[in-house]
Design an enzyme around this catalytic site. Sequence first.
Site, PDB file in Angstrom:
ATOM      1  CB  SER A 138       7.852   2.052   7.842  1.00  0.00           C
ATOM      2  OG  SER A 138       8.007   0.643   8.021  1.00  0.00           O
ATOM      3  N   PRO A 171       7.336   4.012  -2.834  1.00  0.00           N
ATOM      4  CG  PRO A 171       5.845   5.678  -2.075  1.00  0.00           C
ATOM      5  CD  PRO A 171       5.899   4.379  -2.846  1.00  0.00           C
ATOM      6  CG  LEU A 172       6.720   4.535   2.365  1.00  0.00           C
ATOM      7  CD1 LEU A 172       5.515   4.269   3.247  1.00  0.00           C
ATOM      8  CD2 LEU A 172       7.656   5.545   3.044  1.00  0.00           C
ATOM      9  CE1 TYR A 229      -1.119  -3.069  -9.611  1.00  0.00           C
ATOM     10  CE2 TYR A 229      -2.323  -1.160  -8.811  1.00  0.00           C
ATOM     11  CZ  TYR A 229      -1.173  -1.726  -9.338  1.00  0.00           C
ATOM     12  OH  TYR A 229      -0.086  -0.921  -9.566  1.00  0.00           O
ATOM     13  N   GLY A 250       7.661  -0.661   2.241  1.00  0.00           N
ATOM     14  CA  GLY A 250       7.477  -0.585   3.687  1.00  0.00           C
ATOM     15  C   GLY A 250       8.785  -0.626   4.461  1.00  0.00           C
ATOM     16  CG  PHE A 251      13.599  -1.688   4.186  1.00  0.00           C
ATOM     17  CD1 PHE A 251      13.975  -2.818   4.907  1.00  0.00           C
ATOM     18  CD2 PHE A 251      14.471  -0.611   4.148  1.00  0.00           C
ATOM     19  CE1 PHE A 251      15.191  -2.868   5.574  1.00  0.00           C
ATOM     20  CE2 PHE A 251      15.697  -0.651   4.807  1.00  0.00           C
ATOM     21  CZ  PHE A 251      16.062  -1.780   5.517  1.00  0.00           C
TER      22      PHE A 251
HETATM   23  N1  LIG Z   1       3.355   0.909 -11.822  1.00  0.00           N
HETATM   24  C1  LIG Z   1       3.708  -0.201 -11.233  1.00  0.00           C
HETATM   25  O1  LIG Z   1       4.222  -1.131 -11.846  1.00  0.00           O
HETATM   26  C2  LIG Z   1       3.482  -0.350  -9.757  1.00  0.00           C
HETATM   27  C3  LIG Z   1       4.150  -1.343  -9.026  1.00  0.00           C
HETATM   28  C4  LIG Z   1       3.913  -1.434  -7.663  1.00  0.00           C
HETATM   29  C5  LIG Z   1       3.029  -0.557  -7.056  1.00  0.00           C
HETATM   30  N2  LIG Z   1       2.385   0.396  -7.793  1.00  0.00           N
HETATM   31  C6  LIG Z   1       1.448   1.352  -7.180  1.00  0.00           C
HETATM   32  O2  LIG Z   1       2.136   2.036  -6.157  1.00  0.00           O
HETATM   33  C7  LIG Z   1       1.465   1.888  -4.913  1.00  0.00           C
HETATM   34  C8  LIG Z   1       2.466   1.830  -3.801  1.00  0.00           C
HETATM   35  O3  LIG Z   1       3.410   0.785  -4.046  1.00  0.00           O
HETATM   36  P1  LIG Z   1       3.887  -0.162  -2.888  1.00  0.00           P
HETATM   37  O4  LIG Z   1       2.729  -0.812  -2.229  1.00  0.00           O
HETATM   38  O5  LIG Z   1       4.927  -1.017  -3.445  1.00  0.00           O
HETATM   39  O6  LIG Z   1       4.511   0.972  -1.942  1.00  0.00           O
HETATM   40  P2  LIG Z   1       5.045   1.213  -0.513  1.00  0.00           P
HETATM   41  O7  LIG Z   1       4.163   2.233   0.121  1.00  0.00           O
HETATM   42  O8  LIG Z   1       6.494   1.491  -0.640  1.00  0.00           O
HETATM   43  O9  LIG Z   1       4.891  -0.163   0.267  1.00  0.00           O
HETATM   44  C9  LIG Z   1       3.683  -0.645   0.770  1.00  0.00           C
HETATM   45  C10 LIG Z   1       4.017  -1.594   1.896  1.00  0.00           C
HETATM   46  O10 LIG Z   1       4.575  -0.841   2.954  1.00  0.00           O
HETATM   47  C11 LIG Z   1       3.794  -0.970   4.125  1.00  0.00           C
HETATM   48  N3  LIG Z   1       3.638   0.390   4.670  1.00  0.00           N
HETATM   49  C12 LIG Z   1       3.133   1.472   4.032  1.00  0.00           C
HETATM   50  N4  LIG Z   1       3.164   2.542   4.843  1.00  0.00           N
HETATM   51  C13 LIG Z   1       3.712   2.125   5.996  1.00  0.00           C
HETATM   52  C14 LIG Z   1       4.004   2.771   7.220  1.00  0.00           C
HETATM   53  N5  LIG Z   1       3.759   4.063   7.385  1.00  0.00           N
HETATM   54  N6  LIG Z   1       4.559   2.045   8.210  1.00  0.00           N
HETATM   55  C15 LIG Z   1       4.828   0.717   8.035  1.00  0.00           C
HETATM   56  N7  LIG Z   1       4.567   0.055   6.910  1.00  0.00           N
HETATM   57  C16 LIG Z   1       4.004   0.746   5.896  1.00  0.00           C
HETATM   58  C17 LIG Z   1       2.473  -1.568   3.704  1.00  0.00           C
HETATM   59  O11 LIG Z   1       2.038  -2.460   4.696  1.00  0.00           O
HETATM   60  P3  LIG Z   1       0.568  -2.337   5.352  1.00  0.00           P
HETATM   61  O12 LIG Z   1      -0.398  -2.432   4.228  1.00  0.00           O
HETATM   62  O13 LIG Z   1       0.542  -3.505   6.270  1.00  0.00           O
HETATM   63  O14 LIG Z   1       0.548  -1.011   6.048  1.00  0.00           O
HETATM   64  C18 LIG Z   1       2.850  -2.342   2.455  1.00  0.00           C
HETATM   65  O15 LIG Z   1       3.292  -3.625   2.808  1.00  0.00           O
HETATM   66  C19 LIG Z   1       0.641   0.613  -5.090  1.00  0.00           C
HETATM   67  O16 LIG Z   1      -0.459   0.588  -4.203  1.00  0.00           O
HETATM   68  C20 LIG Z   1       0.224   0.698  -6.522  1.00  0.00           C
HETATM   69  O17 LIG Z   1      -0.914   1.536  -6.654  1.00  0.00           O
HETATM   70  C21 LIG Z   1       2.612   0.513  -9.125  1.00  0.00           C
END
Ligand SMILES: NC(=O)c1ccc[n+]([C@@H]2O[C@H](COP(=O)([O-])OP(=O)(O)OC[C@H]3O[C@@H](n4cnc5c(N)ncnc54)[C@H](OP(=O)(O)O)[C@@H]3O)[C@@H](O)[C@H]2O)c1
Length: 326
Positions: free
Chosen positions: A208, A201-202, A55, A205-206
């Site tokens: 939300s 898990p979201l 990252y 963000g979809f």
């Molecule tokens: N192991 C792997 O290969 C891998 C891959 C991907 C991610 N990860 C880890 O998993 C974590 C989470 O993954 P992800 O970022 O894909 O997950 P996510 O929480 O499903 O999605 C994050 C996105 O959703 C938005 N969001 C989050 N909470 C929200 C809410 N309550 N309302 C509206 N929009 C919301 C965020 O926008 P805003 O920032 O604008 O709120 C961001 O664009 C990462 O930070 C990373 O540490 C690991």
Amino acid sequence: MKTRKLSNLEVSAVGYGCMGLSMGYGSVPERSESIRLIRQAYDWGCTFFDTAQLYGDGDNEILVGEALQPIRDNIVLASKFLVATTEQTSTREGLLEAIQSRVDASLKRLGTDHIDLYYQHRMNKDIPVEDIAWCMGILIREGKILGWGQSESTEEEIRRAHAVTPITAIQSQYSIMERMYEKDVIPTCEELGIGFVAFSPLGNGFLSGKYTADTTYTGLDARRVITRFSKENVLANQPLLDVLTDFAHQKGATPAQIALAWMLHKKDFIVPIPGSRTPERVQENLDAADVELTDAEFNQIGAELAKIEIYGNRTDEDIAKLRNMR
Ligand SMILES: NC(=O)c1ccc[n+]([C@@H]2O[C@H](COP(=O)([O-])OP(=O)(O)OC[C@H]3O[C@@H](n4cnc5c(N)ncnc54)[C@H](OP(=O)(O)O)[C@@H]3O)[C@@H](O)[C@H]2O)c1
């Protein structure tokens, strides 16, 4: 905040994925704002923080390490490494050296003497999982890591590696709209006493419900290439958002919280790590730990989901396309 066990590691029921503070969704907050956000997450009960060497090419580890420095002993810190095939990695000793240099660099960036949970970020088909597991056993004995895991591994890879050095947790994509690991990986984790950490898990963000078919994404934002965010798929997946919104109204919660509460109810060894760049959303997501579904509600959601087809997904292959779109 309620806590959960990932094997022998105790973590808050909802963690904080810190990736978006350095990359993934376009713009990133000011550094001082990111540090404040990470510390606020702790104040709101989060004790599980996720980063990776990948990252921001190490920047995220530096940021997370600095933010957590005053509370390092009170939290569980997870990071990840990638190891490519080279001549060095063709022998076990060479592989160990390559991984040692990665963990040492991560420890330096994080400003800590150990990483609580160290994942292999992606499987490498040229390097036997047993060899990686052997290296992890050595890092554990050296005290550089407390536990280890894999990301996006198969049931077979989990079983083979776990037999060499017991795995603490698997971190893979899991959400109410991406359930591919329910078939084999999650039951295997349950059988072997391995934790399961849900990334995205979201649904990026979809889930939300705050993004519409008309929302536009710019710059290095994965949602430009993730197919669940294409206009037609956003429209086609509206029935899923309707289910979440209905339950959210019933429970006095938000759709994002219902999506997280759903997986918290599913199994007690599943820990979601949503990521957000704003304090309101970080708090909203962490508060999902207090939204409890009854068995009847969980089953009702399951029955509704069974009637719904999900369109689009999030794949590494699609995300790789972003590189050519700068
Ligand atoms: N192991 C792997 O290969 C891998 C891959 C991907 C991610 N990860 C880890 O998993 C974590 C989470 O993954 P992800 O970022 O894909 O997950 P996510 O929480 O499903 O999605 C994050 C996105 O959703 C938005 N969001 C989050 N909470 C929200 C809410 N309550 N309302 C509206 N929009 C919301 C965020 O926008 P805003 O920032 O604008 O709120 C961001 O664009 C990462 O930070 C990373 O540490 C690991």
